[in-house]
Design a protein around this motif. Structure first.
Motif, PDB file in Angstrom:
ATOM      1  N   ARG A   1       0.752  28.426  57.272  1.00 35.37           N
ATOM      2  CA  ARG A   1       1.924  27.940  56.858  1.00 35.37           C
ATOM      3  C   ARG A   1       2.063  26.356  56.490  1.00 35.37           C
ATOM      4  O   ARG A   1       2.388  25.874  55.555  1.00 35.37           O
ATOM      5  CB  ARG A   1       3.097  28.250  57.621  1.00 35.37           C
ATOM      6  CG  ARG A   1       3.718  29.517  57.427  1.00 35.37           C
ATOM      7  CD  ARG A   1       5.113  29.849  58.133  1.00 35.37           C
ATOM      8  NE  ARG A   1       5.231  29.261  59.458  1.00 35.37           N
ATOM      9  CZ  ARG A   1       4.882  30.354  60.377  1.00 35.37           C
ATOM     10  NH1 ARG A   1       4.613  31.581  60.306  1.00 35.37           N
ATOM     11  NH2 ARG A   1       5.072  29.763  61.791  1.00 35.37           N
ATOM     12  N   LEU A   2       1.475  25.567  57.554  1.00 36.79           N
ATOM     13  CA  LEU A   2       1.102  24.063  57.366  1.00 36.79           C
ATOM     14  C   LEU A   2      -0.043  24.140  56.435  1.00 36.79           C
ATOM     15  O   LEU A   2       0.330  23.002  55.831  1.00 36.79           O
ATOM     16  CB  LEU A   2       0.659  23.795  58.915  1.00 36.79           C
ATOM     17  CG  LEU A   2       1.923  23.523  60.019  1.00 36.79           C
ATOM     18  CD1 LEU A   2       1.148  23.070  61.171  1.00 36.79           C
ATOM     19  CD2 LEU A   2       2.966  22.619  59.468  1.00 36.79           C
ATOM     20  N   HIS A   3      -1.023  24.685  56.356  1.00 32.10           N
ATOM     21  CA  HIS A   3      -2.152  24.449  55.341  1.00 32.10           C
ATOM     22  C   HIS A   3      -1.478  24.751  53.944  1.00 32.10           C
ATOM     23  O   HIS A   3      -1.655  23.995  53.062  1.00 32.10           O
ATOM     24  CB  HIS A   3      -3.148  25.421  55.735  1.00 32.10           C
ATOM     25  CG  HIS A   3      -4.303  25.394  54.592  1.00 32.10           C
ATOM     26  ND1 HIS A   3      -5.038  24.292  54.463  1.00 32.10           N
ATOM     27  CD2 HIS A   3      -4.741  26.050  53.478  1.00 32.10           C
ATOM     28  CE1 HIS A   3      -5.807  24.271  53.662  1.00 32.10           C
ATOM     29  NE2 HIS A   3      -5.717  25.529  52.904  1.00 32.10           N
ATOM     30  N   ARG A   4      -0.759  25.772  53.750  1.00 31.94           N
ATOM     31  CA  ARG A   4       0.144  26.012  52.427  1.00 31.94           C
ATOM     32  C   ARG A   4       0.995  24.814  52.213  1.00 31.94           C
ATOM     33  O   ARG A   4       0.857  24.530  51.051  1.00 31.94           O
ATOM     34  CB  ARG A   4       0.748  27.181  52.610  1.00 31.94           C
ATOM     35  CG  ARG A   4       0.904  27.933  51.192  1.00 31.94           C
ATOM     36  CD  ARG A   4       1.511  29.519  51.357  1.00 31.94           C
ATOM     37  NE  ARG A   4       2.771  29.329  52.029  1.00 31.94           N
ATOM     38  CZ  ARG A   4       3.493  30.155  52.827  1.00 31.94           C
ATOM     39  NH1 ARG A   4       2.703  31.453  52.713  1.00 31.94           N
ATOM     40  NH2 ARG A   4       4.504  30.033  53.310  1.00 31.94           N
ATOM     41  N   ARG A   5       1.552  24.424  53.117  1.00 32.41           N
ATOM     42  CA  ARG A   5       2.658  23.359  52.879  1.00 32.41           C
ATOM     43  C   ARG A   5       1.839  21.958  52.473  1.00 32.41           C
ATOM     44  O   ARG A   5       2.087  21.300  51.523  1.00 32.41           O
ATOM     45  CB  ARG A   5       3.302  23.005  54.039  1.00 32.41           C
ATOM     46  CG  ARG A   5       4.502  21.769  53.720  1.00 32.41           C
ATOM     47  CD  ARG A   5       5.386  21.690  54.967  1.00 32.41           C
ATOM     48  NE  ARG A   5       6.409  20.484  54.828  1.00 32.41           N
ATOM     49  CZ  ARG A   5       6.966  20.231  55.830  1.00 32.41           C
ATOM     50  NH1 ARG A   5       6.776  20.638  57.009  1.00 32.41           N
ATOM     51  NH2 ARG A   5       7.680  19.194  55.598  1.00 32.41           N
ATOM     52  N   LEU A   6       0.692  21.646  52.990  1.00 30.84           N
ATOM     53  CA  LEU A   6      -0.022  20.536  52.894  1.00 30.84           C
ATOM     54  C   LEU A   6      -0.701  20.596  51.594  1.00 30.84           C
ATOM     55  O   LEU A   6      -0.837  19.573  50.839  1.00 30.84           O
ATOM     56  CB  LEU A   6      -1.363  20.487  53.887  1.00 30.84           C
ATOM     57  CG  LEU A   6      -2.211  19.156  53.642  1.00 30.84           C
ATOM     58  CD1 LEU A   6      -1.524  17.780  53.852  1.00 30.84           C
ATOM     59  CD2 LEU A   6      -3.123  19.392  54.952  1.00 30.84           C
ATOM     60  N   THR A   7      -1.243  21.741  51.155  1.00 26.34           N
ATOM     61  CA  THR A   7      -1.714  21.978  49.799  1.00 26.34           C
ATOM     62  C   THR A   7      -0.670  21.663  48.821  1.00 26.34           C
ATOM     63  O   THR A   7      -1.106  21.027  47.845  1.00 26.34           O
ATOM     64  CB  THR A   7      -2.299  23.316  49.795  1.00 26.34           C
ATOM     65  OG1 THR A   7      -3.304  23.587  50.501  1.00 26.34           O
ATOM     66  CG2 THR A   7      -2.929  23.614  48.160  1.00 26.34           C
ATOM     67  N   ARG A   8       0.486  22.263  48.985  1.00 27.24           N
ATOM     68  CA  ARG A   8       1.560  21.909  47.961  1.00 27.24           C
ATOM     69  C   ARG A   8       1.815  20.419  48.006  1.00 27.24           C
ATOM     70  O   ARG A   8       2.089  19.905  46.572  1.00 27.24           O
ATOM     71  CB  ARG A   8       2.844  22.695  48.441  1.00 27.24           C
ATOM     72  CG  ARG A   8       4.060  22.488  47.446  1.00 27.24           C
ATOM     73  CD  ARG A   8       5.243  23.377  47.757  1.00 27.24           C
ATOM     74  NE  ARG A   8       5.068  23.903  49.194  1.00 27.24           N
ATOM     75  CZ  ARG A   8       6.037  23.446  50.060  1.00 27.24           C
ATOM     76  NH1 ARG A   8       6.955  22.717  49.735  1.00 27.24           N
ATOM     77  NH2 ARG A   8       5.994  23.691  51.421  1.00 27.24           N
ATOM     78  N   LEU A   9       2.140  19.908  48.988  1.00 27.50           N
ATOM     79  CA  LEU A   9       2.189  18.137  49.020  1.00 27.50           C
ATOM     80  C   LEU A   9       1.108  17.429  48.339  1.00 27.50           C
ATOM     81  O   LEU A   9       1.521  16.436  47.541  1.00 27.50           O
ATOM     82  CB  LEU A   9       2.588  17.722  50.367  1.00 27.50           C
ATOM     83  CG  LEU A   9       3.930  18.273  51.152  1.00 27.50           C
ATOM     84  CD1 LEU A   9       4.094  17.839  52.414  1.00 27.50           C
ATOM     85  CD2 LEU A   9       4.942  17.731  50.318  1.00 27.50           C
TER      86      LEU A   9
END
Length: 101
Positions: free
Chosen positions: A70-78
Motif C-alpha cells: 500500500r505504501l509503495h502504491r501511494r508513493l508511486t501515485r505521489l
C-alpha cells in the motif's frame, strides 16, 4: 567490501545453524500440543517451538507485505503527481513572457 558482506552473512548463518542445532538437541522432550479443538500427537518440544516461530515469521511477513505494498502504491501515485506538476510548471513557465517588469 562485497566479500566482507558475504563473509559476515555466512558467519551469521553458520552461527544461527549451530544455535538451532543445539536448541533442538537440548529440547528433545516429546510434548503433545493441545489446541482447544484438537490435540496433536507428541513431537519434540524444539519442533513445536520452531514451527510456531516459523508460522509467526510468515504471518509477520504477510502482514508487513500488505502494508508495504500500500505504501509503495501511494508513493508511486505521489511521484506521478509530482512529475505531472513539474512538467506542467515547466511548460507554463516556457510559455510566459520573460523579461517583463
Amino acid at each position: 567490501m562485497r566479500w566482507f558482506k558475504r563473509l559476515a552473512l555466512g558467519l551469521i548463518t553458520l552461527v544461527l545453524l549451530v544455535v538451532g542445532a543445539c536448541f533442538a538437541l537440548h529440547n528433545q522432550y516429546q510434548v503433545p500440543l493441545d489446541l482447544l479443538w484438537v490435540t496433536l500427537p507428541p513431537a519434540s518440544l524444539a519442533l513445536w517451538l520452531l514451527l510456531s516461530l516459523g508460522i509467526g515469521v510468515v504471518i509477520g511477513i504477510l502482514t508487513m507485505g500488505g502494508h508495504c505494498f500500500r505504501l509503495h502504491r501511494r508513493l508511486t501515485r505521489l511521484r506521478r503527481q509530482t512529475s505531472a506538476r513539474t512538467a506542467s510548471q515547466s511548460t507554463h513557465s516556457a510559455q510566459s513572457p520573460q523579461g517583463t517588469q
